[in-house]
Design a protein around this motif. Structure first.
Motif, PDB file in Angstrom:
ATOM      1  N   ALA A 242       0.858  -1.190   0.000  1.00 47.04           N
ATOM      2  CA  ALA A 242       0.000   0.000   0.000  1.00 47.04           C
ATOM      3  C   ALA A 242       0.889   1.231   0.000  1.00 47.04           C
ATOM      4  O   ALA A 242       1.932   1.252   0.653  1.00 47.04           O
ATOM      5  CB  ALA A 242      -0.900  -0.004   1.224  1.00 47.04           C
ATOM      6  N   LEU A 243       0.468   2.241  -0.735  1.00 45.80           N
ATOM      7  CA  LEU A 243       1.184   3.513  -0.727  1.00 45.80           C
ATOM      8  C   LEU A 243       0.473   4.449   0.243  1.00 45.80           C
ATOM      9  O   LEU A 243      -0.729   4.649   0.150  1.00 45.80           O
ATOM     10  CB  LEU A 243       1.198   4.138  -2.122  1.00 45.80           C
ATOM     11  N   VAL A 244       1.234   5.016   1.153  1.00 44.95           N
ATOM     12  CA  VAL A 244       0.680   5.941   2.136  1.00 44.95           C
ATOM     13  C   VAL A 244       1.285   7.312   1.858  1.00 44.95           C
ATOM     14  O   VAL A 244       2.503   7.491   1.944  1.00 44.95           O
ATOM     15  CB  VAL A 244       1.001   5.485   3.576  1.00 44.95           C
ATOM     16  N   ARG A 245       0.427   8.258   1.506  1.00 44.29           N
ATOM     17  CA  ARG A 245       0.898   9.601   1.152  1.00 44.29           C
ATOM     18  C   ARG A 245       1.624  10.224   2.349  1.00 44.29           C
ATOM     19  O   ARG A 245       1.176  10.118   3.490  1.00 44.29           O
ATOM     20  CB  ARG A 245      -0.277  10.479   0.750  1.00 44.29           C
ATOM     21  N   ALA A 246       2.763  10.869   2.056  1.00 44.81           N
ATOM     22  CA  ALA A 246       3.569  11.473   3.116  1.00 44.81           C
ATOM     23  C   ALA A 246       4.276  12.710   2.586  1.00 44.81           C
ATOM     24  O   ALA A 246       4.526  12.839   1.392  1.00 44.81           O
ATOM     25  CB  ALA A 246       4.602  10.467   3.619  1.00 44.81           C
ATOM     26  N   VAL A 247       4.585  13.620   3.494  1.00 50.27           N
ATOM     27  CA  VAL A 247       5.410  14.771   3.179  1.00 50.27           C
ATOM     28  C   VAL A 247       6.601  14.700   4.126  1.00 50.27           C
ATOM     29  O   VAL A 247       6.434  14.662   5.345  1.00 50.27           O
ATOM     30  CB  VAL A 247       4.641  16.093   3.376  1.00 50.27           C
ATOM     31  N   THR A 248       7.795  14.619   3.560  1.00 45.27           N
ATOM     32  CA  THR A 248       9.017  14.515   4.360  1.00 45.27           C
ATOM     33  C   THR A 248       9.969  15.628   3.960  1.00 45.27           C
ATOM     34  O   THR A 248       9.644  16.460   3.109  1.00 45.27           O
ATOM     35  CB  THR A 248       9.714  13.150   4.123  1.00 45.27           C
ATOM     36  N   GLU A 249      11.161  15.622   4.554  1.00 45.65           N
ATOM     37  CA  GLU A 249      12.169  16.616   4.169  1.00 45.65           C
ATOM     38  C   GLU A 249      12.594  16.443   2.720  1.00 45.65           C
ATOM     39  O   GLU A 249      13.190  17.333   2.124  1.00 45.65           O
ATOM     40  CB  GLU A 249      13.388  16.557   5.105  1.00 45.65           C
ATOM     41  N   ARG A 250      12.276  15.308   2.112  1.00 44.62           N
ATOM     42  CA  ARG A 250      12.578  15.064   0.695  1.00 44.62           C
ATOM     43  C   ARG A 250      11.452  15.558  -0.217  1.00 44.62           C
ATOM     44  O   ARG A 250      11.532  15.399  -1.420  1.00 44.62           O
ATOM     45  CB  ARG A 250      12.792  13.577   0.462  1.00 44.62           C
ATOM     46  N   GLY A 251      10.385  16.054   0.359  1.00 44.41           N
ATOM     47  CA  GLY A 251       9.247  16.524  -0.417  1.00 44.41           C
ATOM     48  C   GLY A 251       8.071  15.569  -0.300  1.00 44.41           C
ATOM     49  O   GLY A 251       8.035  14.692   0.560  1.00 44.41           O
ATOM     50  N   GLY A 252       7.091  15.714  -1.195  1.00 46.23           N
ATOM     51  CA  GLY A 252       5.905  14.864  -1.179  1.00 46.23           C
ATOM     52  C   GLY A 252       6.181  13.520  -1.836  1.00 46.23           C
ATOM     53  O   GLY A 252       7.018  13.408  -2.724  1.00 46.23           O
ATOM     54  N   GLY A 253       5.471  12.508  -1.374  1.00 45.53           N
ATOM     55  CA  GLY A 253       5.638  11.175  -1.934  1.00 45.53           C
ATOM     56  C   GLY A 253       4.834  10.158  -1.174  1.00 45.53           C
ATOM     57  O   GLY A 253       3.764  10.469  -0.645  1.00 45.53           O
ATOM     58  N   TYR A 254       5.360   8.944  -1.088  1.00 46.70           N
ATOM     59  CA  TYR A 254       4.641   7.834  -0.462  1.00 46.70           C
ATOM     60  C   TYR A 254       5.587   6.974   0.365  1.00 46.70           C
ATOM     61  O   TYR A 254       6.730   6.739  -0.012  1.00 46.70           O
ATOM     62  CB  TYR A 254       4.022   6.927  -1.539  1.00 46.70           C
ATOM     63  N   TRP A 255       5.060   6.460   1.486  1.00 43.56           N
ATOM     64  CA  TRP A 255       5.718   5.373   2.211  1.00 43.56           C
ATOM     65  C   TRP A 255       5.178   4.094   1.585  1.00 43.56           C
ATOM     66  O   TRP A 255       3.979   3.967   1.368  1.00 43.56           O
ATOM     67  CB  TRP A 255       5.376   5.393   3.703  1.00 43.56           C
ATOM     68  N   VAL A 256       6.041   3.157   1.300  1.00 40.33           N
ATOM     69  CA  VAL A 256       5.615   1.868   0.742  1.00 40.33           C
ATOM     70  C   VAL A 256       5.446   0.913   1.921  1.00 40.33           C
ATOM     71  O   VAL A 256       6.419   0.549   2.583  1.00 40.33           O
ATOM     72  CB  VAL A 256       6.645   1.306  -0.269  1.00 40.33           C
ATOM     73  N   MET A 257       4.196   0.542   2.202  1.00 37.04           N
ATOM     74  CA  MET A 257       3.881  -0.345   3.324  1.00 37.04           C
ATOM     75  C   MET A 257       3.547  -1.718   2.764  1.00 37.04           C
ATOM     76  O   MET A 257       2.677  -1.841   1.907  1.00 37.04           O
ATOM     77  CB  MET A 257       2.698   0.203   4.119  1.00 37.04           C
ATOM     78  N   ALA A 258       4.254  -2.733   3.254  1.00 37.18           N
ATOM     79  CA  ALA A 258       4.067  -4.081   2.720  1.00 37.18           C
ATOM     80  C   ALA A 258       3.774  -5.057   3.853  1.00 37.18           C
ATOM     81  O   ALA A 258       4.430  -5.027   4.895  1.00 37.18           O
ATOM     82  CB  ALA A 258       5.316  -4.529   1.965  1.00 37.18           C
ATOM     83  N   PRO A 259       2.792  -5.949   3.657  1.00 34.07           N
ATOM     84  CA  PRO A 259       2.516  -6.957   4.684  1.00 34.07           C
ATOM     85  C   PRO A 259       3.612  -8.026   4.689  1.00 34.07           C
ATOM     86  O   PRO A 259       4.143  -8.398   3.644  1.00 34.07           O
ATOM     87  CB  PRO A 259       1.171  -7.543   4.265  1.00 34.07           C
ATOM     88  N   PHE A 260       3.933  -8.492   5.879  1.00 36.17           N
ATOM     89  CA  PHE A 260       4.984  -9.478   6.083  1.00 36.17           C
ATOM     90  C   PHE A 260       4.405 -10.614   6.925  1.00 36.17           C
ATOM     91  O   PHE A 260       3.926 -10.373   8.032  1.00 36.17           O
ATOM     92  CB  PHE A 260       6.158  -8.808   6.810  1.00 36.17           C
ATOM     93  N   GLU A 261       4.398 -11.810   6.391  1.00 37.00           N
ATOM     94  CA  GLU A 261       3.900 -13.005   7.102  1.00 37.00           C
ATOM     95  C   GLU A 261       5.060 -13.565   7.913  1.00 37.00           C
ATOM     96  O   GLU A 261       6.071 -14.001   7.354  1.00 37.00           O
ATOM     97  CB  GLU A 261       3.409 -14.043   6.090  1.00 37.00           C
ATOM     98  N   THR A 262       4.926 -13.551   9.250  1.00 34.05           N
ATOM     99  CA  THR A 262       6.018 -14.032  10.098  1.00 34.05           C
ATOM    100  C   THR A 262       6.032 -15.549  10.143  1.00 34.05           C
ATOM    101  O   THR A 262       5.028 -16.214   9.853  1.00 34.05           O
ATOM    102  CB  THR A 262       5.896 -13.492  11.535  1.00 34.05           C
ATOM    103  N   ALA A 263       7.174 -16.100  10.529  1.00 33.58           N
ATOM    104  CA  ALA A 263       7.310 -17.550  10.684  1.00 33.58           C
ATOM    105  C   ALA A 263       6.388 -18.054  11.799  1.00 33.58           C
ATOM    106  O   ALA A 263       6.027 -19.231  11.817  1.00 33.58           O
ATOM    107  CB  ALA A 263       8.765 -17.911  10.986  1.00 33.58           C
ATOM    108  N   ASP A 264       5.965 -17.161  12.708  1.00 32.61           N
ATOM    109  CA  ASP A 264       5.054 -17.539  13.799  1.00 32.61           C
ATOM    110  C   ASP A 264       3.596 -17.487  13.378  1.00 32.61           C
ATOM    111  O   ASP A 264       2.702 -17.764  14.181  1.00 32.61           O
ATOM    112  CB  ASP A 264       5.273 -16.621  15.008  1.00 32.61           C
ATOM    113  N   GLY A 265       3.320 -17.080  12.117  1.00 34.12           N
ATOM    114  CA  GLY A 265       1.966 -17.147  11.595  1.00 34.12           C
ATOM    115  C   GLY A 265       1.127 -15.886  11.705  1.00 34.12           C
ATOM    116  O   GLY A 265      -0.059 -15.917  11.415  1.00 34.12           O
ATOM    117  N   PHE A 266       1.692 -14.775  12.097  1.00 31.80           N
ATOM    118  CA  PHE A 266       0.915 -13.533  12.120  1.00 31.80           C
ATOM    119  C   PHE A 266       1.531 -12.546  11.132  1.00 31.80           C
ATOM    120  O   PHE A 266       2.659 -12.722  10.683  1.00 31.80           O
ATOM    121  CB  PHE A 266       0.814 -12.935  13.528  1.00 31.80           C
TER     122      PHE A 266
END
Length: 176
Positions: A102-126
């Protein structure tokens, strides 16, 4: 040649200048007292805020440099809180879930853009959301083409607590 002007004493408004002057002085005094009180209150608030910020920075520095601990699982989630767990150094093993970033809109010191948020399936199952980084607004749509590492992966990062609402944060809109 001499021109003489008659002098006249005119008693216009005798006794009325003093009350107007004292009312103005009293109003000015009230405004000054309110200003001093308000600015003093702001100063006290800033000192409390400084104390809170220094404490937060100290806790974050301790946690960031600590040895990573396993990420808490779902059974521990109800007990997680900002005071005890924010910025805790954690580690997980597992794999990224393909094509669910998912792209999450953000404004940082680098300007406008997106944080790239990715789901991660752990070895423990969550699953946990992993912030894979920032991409500028022009490259945002290309972020979906960036494939996460394949196979078993170990990650070390910081546990972040949900951000509070604010004027710059957008509300969650699952439809978008």
């Amino acid at each position: 040649m001499t021109i003489a002007f008659p002098t006249h004493e005119i008693a216009v408004g005798q006794g009325t200048e003093r009350p107007h002057r004292s009312l103005r002085l009293m109003a000015l005094g009230i405004v000054a007292a309110l200003s001093v009180g308000g600015l003093s209150g702001l100063g006290v608030w800033q000192m409390h805020r400084l104390s809170w910020k220094v404490d937060l920075i100290e806790r974050v520095n301790q946690r960031v440099h600590a040895v990573p601990v396993p990420a808490p699982g779902p059974a521990d989630w109800p007990r997680i809180n900002a005071a005890d767990d924010a910025y805790r150094h954690v580690s997980v093993r597992g794999r990224f879930v393909d094509r669910c970033a998912a792209l999450v809109r953000a404004v940082t010191e680098r300007g406008g853009g997106y944080w790239v948020m990715a789901p991660f399936e752990t070895a423990d199952g969550f699953r946990v959301f992993v912030n894979r980084g920032f991409v500028p607004a022009d490259d945002g749509r290309d972020a979906f083409r960036l494939s996460p590492p394949r196979g078993e992966t170990s990650l070390t990062g910081l546990l972040r607590i949900r951000e509070p609402g604010g004027g710059f944060l957008r509300a969650n809109d699952p439809g978008q």
